[in-house]
Design a protein around this motif. Structure first.
Motif, PDB file in Angstrom:
ATOM      1  N   TYR A   1      17.344  37.632  37.092  1.00  0.00           N
ATOM      2  CA  TYR A   1      18.139  37.114  38.218  1.00  0.00           C
ATOM      3  C   TYR A   1      18.937  35.882  37.802  1.00  0.00           C
ATOM      4  O   TYR A   1      20.110  35.742  38.149  1.00  0.00           O
TER       5      TYR A   1
ATOM      6  N   HIS B   1      22.414  27.120  34.378  1.00  0.00           N
ATOM      7  CA  HIS B   1      21.435  28.205  34.342  1.00  0.00           C
ATOM      8  C   HIS B   1      20.087  27.731  33.798  1.00  0.00           C
ATOM      9  O   HIS B   1      19.045  28.293  34.111  1.00  0.00           O
TER      10      HIS B   1
ATOM     11  N   ALA C   1      21.694  37.027  35.481  1.00  0.00           N
ATOM     12  CA  ALA C   1      22.716  37.759  36.240  1.00  0.00           C
ATOM     13  C   ALA C   1      23.591  36.799  37.032  1.00  0.00           C
ATOM     14  O   ALA C   1      24.825  36.948  37.061  1.00  0.00           O
ATOM     15  N   ALA C   2      22.974  35.809  37.666  1.00  0.00           N
ATOM     16  CA  ALA C   2      23.758  34.812  38.405  1.00  0.00           C
ATOM     17  C   ALA C   2      24.676  34.046  37.462  1.00  0.00           C
ATOM     18  O   ALA C   2      25.840  33.784  37.798  1.00  0.00           O
ATOM     19  N   GLU C   3      24.173  33.716  36.289  1.00  0.00           N
ATOM     20  CA  GLU C   3      24.991  33.018  35.290  1.00  0.00           C
ATOM     21  C   GLU C   3      26.217  33.853  34.904  1.00  0.00           C
ATOM     22  O   GLU C   3      27.338  33.338  34.847  1.00  0.00           O
ATOM     23  N   VAL C   4      26.013  35.125  34.668  1.00  0.00           N
ATOM     24  CA  VAL C   4      27.118  36.003  34.265  1.00  0.00           C
ATOM     25  C   VAL C   4      28.131  36.150  35.394  1.00  0.00           C
ATOM     26  O   VAL C   4      29.347  36.043  35.166  1.00  0.00           O
ATOM     27  N   VAL C   5      27.665  36.360  36.608  1.00  0.00           N
ATOM     28  CA  VAL C   5      28.580  36.543  37.745  1.00  0.00           C
ATOM     29  C   VAL C   5      29.384  35.268  38.008  1.00  0.00           C
ATOM     30  O   VAL C   5      30.614  35.309  38.136  1.00  0.00           O
ATOM     31  N   VAL C   6      28.702  34.129  38.065  1.00  0.00           N
ATOM     32  CA  VAL C   6      29.390  32.865  38.327  1.00  0.00           C
ATOM     33  C   VAL C   6      30.340  32.530  37.171  1.00  0.00           C
ATOM     34  O   VAL C   6      31.478  32.100  37.394  1.00  0.00           O
TER      35      VAL C   6
ATOM     36  N   ALA D   1      31.826  34.621  35.035  1.00  0.00           N
ATOM     37  CA  ALA D   1      32.973  35.525  35.054  1.00  0.00           C
ATOM     38  C   ALA D   1      33.925  35.188  36.202  1.00  0.00           C
ATOM     39  O   ALA D   1      35.149  35.187  36.027  1.00  0.00           O
ATOM     40  N   ALA D   2      33.374  34.887  37.367  1.00  0.00           N
ATOM     41  CA  ALA D   2      34.218  34.533  38.516  1.00  0.00           C
ATOM     42  C   ALA D   2      35.050  33.290  38.206  1.00  0.00           C
ATOM     43  O   ALA D   2      36.245  33.235  38.522  1.00  0.00           O
TER      44      ALA D   2
END
Length: 180
Positions: A81, A118, A84-89, A91-92
Motif C-alpha cells: 500500500y 514514503h 502503491a501510494a508512492e507510485v501513484v502520487v 506519477a501524478a
C-alpha cells in the motif's frame, strides 16, 4: 531448534537494506551527470564504492540476528500500500510538473520528496521510528529541490540537493546497522 521466522526476518532485513541501497545508488548515478565532469566522476566512484561496501556488509551479516529499532522489514500488504501510494502520487506529480507546469527541472525534487515521504509510511508499517529521520531529511531535500526547480535554478544545484544528497543519505542509512 531452528526458528524459521528468525531466518526470514534476517532475509527481509537484508532485502530491505539492499533495496534502499539500490535506490540510493541510482539517485547518485542518475543525478551526477548534471554536475561538472570533474565532480561527477568522483561522485559516481564514491557511489559505486558505497554500494559495493553495502553488498559486502550484507554478505558478512548472513546468519546473524537482525538488529533493528523495532519491527523487521515486512513486504506484505501494508508495505505494498505504501509503495502503491508512492507510485501513484509520484506519477501524478510528474504529469503536472512536466506537461502542465513546464518545469521539468523540478522533477528531481518531486521524486526525492515523494520517496522521502514514503519512508514515513514505511516507518509506521515496519515499526522502525529511525526511518523518520531519513524520511524527514529526504523530504526536506526534495522540497528544496522542487522550489529550486520552480524558480529556475541550475540543474547541477538541483541535482546535488535533491538527487545526490538524498541518494547519499539513503545509501548511508543502509550501510549503518541500527542498534536497539
Amino acid at each position: 531448534m531452528i526458528h524459521i521466522a528468525d531466518t526470514d526476518a534476517m532475509t527481509r532485513t537484508q532485502t530491505g537494506r539492499l533495496i534502499g541501497g539500490i535506490f540510493g545508488f541510482f539517485f547518485i548515478m542518475a543525478n551526477a551527470g548534471a554536475l561538472p565532469e570533474a565532480v561527477a566522476i568522483p561522485t559516481r566512484m564514491l557511489g559505486v564504492a558505497a554500494f559495493l561496501a553495502l553488498v559486502l556488509a550484507l554478505r558478512r551479516t548472513r546468519g546473524e540476528q537482525p538488529v533493528t529499532d523495532g519491527g523487521g522489514a515486512d513486504f506484505g500488504r501494508n508495505y505494498r500500500y505504501v509503495v502503491a501510494a508512492e507510485v501513484v502520487v509520484g506519477a501524478a506529480g510528474l504529469v503536472v510538473i512536466n506537461p502542465v507546469l513546464h518545469a521539468a527541472q523540478a522533477t528531481v525534487g518531486w521524486i526525492a520528496l515523494v520517496v522521502g515521504l514514503h519512508f514515513f509510511g514505511l516507518a509506521a508499517v515496519w515499526r522502525r521510528p529511525s526511518l523518520c529521520w531519513l524520511a524527514a531529511a529526504m523530504s526536506v531535500c526534495g522540497a528544496v529541490g522542487l522550489v529550486l526547480g520552480a524558480y529556475g535554478s541550475s540543474a547541477a544545484v538541483i541535482a546535488l540537493i535533491a538527487g545526490i544528497a538524498p541518494g547519499a543519505m539513503l545509501l548511508g542509512s543502509v550501510l549503518v546497522k541500527r542498534r536497539a
